[in-house]
Design an enzyme around this catalytic site. Structure first.
Site, PDB file in Angstrom:
ATOM      1  NE  ARG A   1     -29.566  18.731  50.243  1.00 52.04           N
ATOM      2  CZ  ARG A   1     -30.174  18.702  51.413  1.00 52.04           C
ATOM      3  NH1 ARG A   1     -31.434  19.066  51.517  1.00 52.04           N
ATOM      4  NH2 ARG A   1     -29.544  18.295  52.483  1.00 52.04           N
TER       5      ARG A   1
ATOM      6  N   GLY B   1     -34.191  18.013  61.163  1.00 48.85           N
ATOM      7  CA  GLY B   1     -34.041  18.129  62.605  1.00 48.85           C
ATOM      8  C   GLY B   1     -34.226  16.843  63.374  1.00 48.85           C
TER       9      GLY B   1
ATOM     10  CB  THR C   1     -37.350  15.617  59.038  1.00 50.71           C
ATOM     11  OG1 THR C   1     -36.144  14.850  59.075  1.00 50.71           O
ATOM     12  CG2 THR C   1     -37.658  16.128  60.433  1.00 50.71           C
TER      13      THR C   1
ATOM     14  CG  ASN D   1     -33.119   9.926  60.851  1.00 48.68           C
ATOM     15  OD1 ASN D   1     -32.751  10.651  59.938  1.00 48.68           O
ATOM     16  ND2 ASN D   1     -33.106  10.320  62.111  1.00 48.68           N
TER      17      ASN D   1
ATOM     18  CG  ASP E   1     -29.285   8.758  60.042  1.00 47.61           C
ATOM     19  OD1 ASP E   1     -30.382   9.280  59.788  1.00 47.61           O
ATOM     20  OD2 ASP E   1     -28.208   9.310  59.754  1.00 47.61           O
TER      21      ASP E   1
ATOM     22  CE  LYS F   1     -28.486   9.116  55.485  1.00 45.44           C
ATOM     23  NZ  LYS F   1     -28.387   9.485  56.907  1.00 45.44           N
TER      24      LYS F   1
ATOM     25  CB  CYS G   1     -19.260  21.147  64.931  1.00 42.47           C
ATOM     26  SG  CYS G   1     -20.939  21.634  64.615  1.00 42.47           S
TER      27      CYS G   1
END
Length: 758
Positions: A157, A217, A281, A301, A347, A376, A660
């Site tokens: 960022r 992570g 994190t 989370n 999350d 969130k 992904c």
């Protein structure tokens, strides 16, 4: 050997790209793998930023000195050169090619006549802000294989600047200081235990001579913390952990005291958190509250998400997961916390943008210093910055997981919100999904109008326990069944239905009245960050590449331009020689672009990232989209496998591949669409990639530590079946060399988190 390129022209050669990183569990572990220091540069005239200059950033709107503009992080500029009356004349002044087809999230810093920014893989650029001429490029040369640790694309960022140096958090866990004149490395520190799946994607902050950085992570199983490093030497000043260590013992860190007194008792003594780190994190918001001499930061989370697996034998709140925490700016000692989602199960991170403001919320309308966040979980929180007291919290978006907050500020949860048991699950599809009602895309505030502008969205998720869960059972370690509700063979209309269910809005929120003043509906659910200016204009990019300006008071659209790439970063603005510029970085990827981007691949095909800068009367052209050679996708093998094998393939694909390569086997085109992969042609070729790691140098590492050969073959069967059942849903541009990769820069492929949780 780290590489820096200095050039005298704007000619660009292809950049070498790279990957991710991890925090250490004790303070003593950080002094490893360091590059030798070099003599610090003279700060005079080049990024000559000191504490006084940062404190007064709001008084010099000609510059953009920090990621969110000022220490209050309101992303509001005092510039008025671009107005509602002349904005029709706004056009591109210059563009710069970032040579990557991955997610771009950087807001450029502009100081002393130089623009500094980052692209994917933590590459740093210094450009001329008037012409776009390249001055230097620094590539930290991250091992692409580290990309598998990145939950949410190999993004970054931005940078911080101070005392002649540019600071960047590298995705493999390094924090580096670069000479602002040359891009040479001044010092480099490994801030994490690189044997664990940590990353850094956030922009550093400078506070009183320290560089503050967190990490990501939590989806893969780590323990979070915030660190402060001396800006001159790189020495660790202090560290604050956000969850206890597995034994609830002291770490030798500044957080020891508050864990002993408060946080340890909110966790049980067993469960997955004791092996998977617990999460928490600090991957985005870090704010310096000057008035109270404290740092306020957001915490992510739990790890895993599923609280019944994370901490099964207690009902504790799991501090400081999904919390806002304030610590002393000098020492890192605990001041206060407010937990937005106690015992987080979904999350619902609280790492989203935090901003400071003075609002008339005191007695008899007196001014009160507050911290504001739209995390969130869908509530807009106003918190007393000095004490951490909740002043108010109201939903800013459509949610169904909670109906409000009780008198203690705790969510009043829907009765089915915690029913993750597949045997008793009543079909409760929860809003918001892991993407959240608001994610990393920064908000903005117009203090004159008293409005906060939120890039909000609405998506849904069925949360069901993963019956196959074991500690570290998959690259993406949530404890939830990510295939829940997915059809084995998606029928015609599925993609269209999913697309229609994802909604996005620009919300102008009145924080005093705790209500929306106006909203603008967007065509998709994932849209860009916000910029506010004193001339009453709000800028926002959208998923489809539109960059638009709105009337800050009414929401009326004033201007727009097509950027030919996802316009998701937070825009910035600056002024040079009396001319105002607006700049934005573009690129398509991120968690949404990889895991769910197939929903919008027709309108947002993969494209090379760019810096695009506008001014009144600009004469540059924005290059049209060029995705290269297109070939006709086709299955490379005949379908095989019984229903049990295909169902197992769906489960393992969803747990290990979808984040992904896209849900339902459909890629957005940013990374390979496995349905058309030449490696599906034979079991041996597929095994060579998935189990043996034959493409590890490209970022596709071996998955033999989390799946069996039988699981791998089941995934191949599922992918091939999807190709034959739905051949018309092909991804756009495919590389003609082998029918697999889009014709874009050769980036690696990280393991990504569908909720952008980090």
């Amino acid at each position: 050997m780290k590489s820096v390129r200095l050039i005298a022209t704007a000619a660009v050669s292809a950049l070498l790209l790279a990957a991710c990183g991890n925090p250490s569990d004790t303070v003593e572990d950080i002094e490893k793998a360091e590059s030798p220091p070099v003599e610090a540069p003279d700060a005079t005239g080049t990024a000559a930023v000191d504490d006084a200059r940062l404190l007064a950033a709001g008084e010099t709107p000609q510059e953009w000195l920090t990621y969110n503009g000022t220490y209050d992080e309101q992303r509001h500029s005092g510039l008025t050169g671009i107005t509602k009356d002349n904005i029709s004349e706004l056009s591109a002044a210059w563009t710069y090619d970032l040579q990557t087809g991955r997610g771009i999230e950087s807001t450029p810093i502009v100081v002393d006549g130089v623009m500094y920014l980052t692209s994917s893989w933590s590459i740093v650029y210094a450009l001329d802000p008037v012409t776009g001429e390249e001055l230097w490029v620094y590539d930290p040369e991250v091992d692409k294989a580290v990309g598998v640790k990145a939950c949410c694309d190999v993004v970054n960022r931005g940078v911080a600047v101070y005392d002649g140096k540019v600071y960047v958090g590298v995705i493999d866990g390094r924090l580096e200081a670069l000479d602002a004149k040359t891009g040479d490395v001044v010092w480099s520190k490994v801030t994490v235990d690189q044997s664990k799946p940590y990353t850094i994607t956030g922009a550093p902050r400078i506070v009183k001579g320290n560089v503050l950085i967190g990490n990501g992570g939590a989806e893969l199983g780590v323990r979070g913390y915030l660190s402060a490093y001396d800006a001159e030497t790189g020495d660790l000043s202090w560290r604050f952990y956000t969850v206890p260590n597995p034994n609830k013992e002291p770490d030798g860190a500044v957080s020891d005291a508050v864990f002993a007194e408060l946080a340890n008792d909110t966790w049980g003594n067993d469960g997955a958190w004791t092996t998977d780190g617990g999460g928490g994190t600090v991957w985005d918001s870090i704010v310096y509250d000057v008035e109270n001499n404290q740092v306020i930061f957001g915490v992510g989370n739990g790890s895993p998400w599923n609280a019944n697996l994370r901490d099964p034998n207690s009902d504790g709140d799991n501090l400081f997961v999904s919390s806002i925490v304030a610590v002393n700016a000098d020492t890192g000692e605990y001041n206060w916390h407010y937990q937005t989602t106690p015992r987080d199960n979904w999350d619902y991170t609280a790492t989203q943008h935090i901003m400071l403001a003075d609002l008339p919320l005191g007695e008899n309308g007196a001014s009160r210093r507050v911290a504001m966040q739209a995390p969130k979980n869908g509530f807009f929180y106003i918190i007393d910055a000095a004490t951490g007291e909740l002043i108010s919290g109201e939903p800013y978006a459509n949610i169904n997981w909670a109906e409000g907050l009780d008198e203690d500020g705790r969510p009043i949860e829907h009765p089915e919100a915690r029913n993750n048991d597949p045997a008793t699950y009543a079909g409760f599809v929860q809003i918001p999904a892991p993407y959240g009602a608001h994610n990393w895309h920064p908000m903005a505030m117009n203090p004159d109008l008293g409005l906060v502008y939120i890039p909000a969205m609405e998506t849904a998720q069925a949360y069901i326990t993963d019956a196959r869960f074991k500690s570290k059972p998959a690259k993406w370690n949530t404890g939830m069944d990510l295939s829940a509700g997915m059809p084995l063979r998606y029928p015609e209309g599925t993609v269209e239905a999913l697309r229609a269910s994802a909604k996005g809005t620009l919300v102008a929120w009145d924080p005093v009245k705790q209500e929306a003043r106006w909203t603008v509906e967007h065509e998709a659910g994932w849209n860009g960050g916000i910029l506010s200016t004193a001339s009453g204009i709000v800028f926002q990019g959208k998923l489809d590449g539109t960059f638009a300006a709105y009337d800050a008071a009414t929401g009326d659209e004033l201007w727009s331009e097509q950027l030919h790439s996802g316009a998701l970063s937070g825009p910035g603005t600056y002024e040079i020689d009396g001319e105002q510029y607006v700049t934005i970085t573009t690129g398509w990827g991120h968690a949404y672009g990889l895991a769910a981007g197939f929903l919008f691949k027709d309108t947002v095909p993969p494209a090379v990232g760019k810096v695009i800068t506008f001014k009144l009367g600009g004469e540059a052209e924005i290059p049209p989209l060029d995705t290269g050679l297109i070939v006709e996708p086709e299955p490379k093998a005949d379908p095989f496998g019984d229903e049990d094998m295909l169902q197992a393939g769906l489960v393992h694909y969803s747990r290990n591949c979808a984040v992904c390569h896209g849900m339902l086997g459909i890629s957005s085109g940013v990374l390979p669409d496995l349905r058309w992969s030449s490696y599906t042609a034979s079991a041996e070729a597929w095994k060579g990639v998935v189990m043996d790691g034959n493409l590890a140098a490209n970022g596709m590492v071996s998955f033999s530590d989390v799946i069996t050969p039988e699981d791998s073959e089941a995934i191949r069967a599922y992918v091939i079946t999807q190709a034959h059942m739905n051949e018309t849903t092909a991804s756009p541009a495919e590389d003609a060399t082998d029918g697999e990769e889009p014709a874009l820069p050769d980036d690696a492929e990280p393991e990504m988190e569908a909720g952008e949780g980090e």
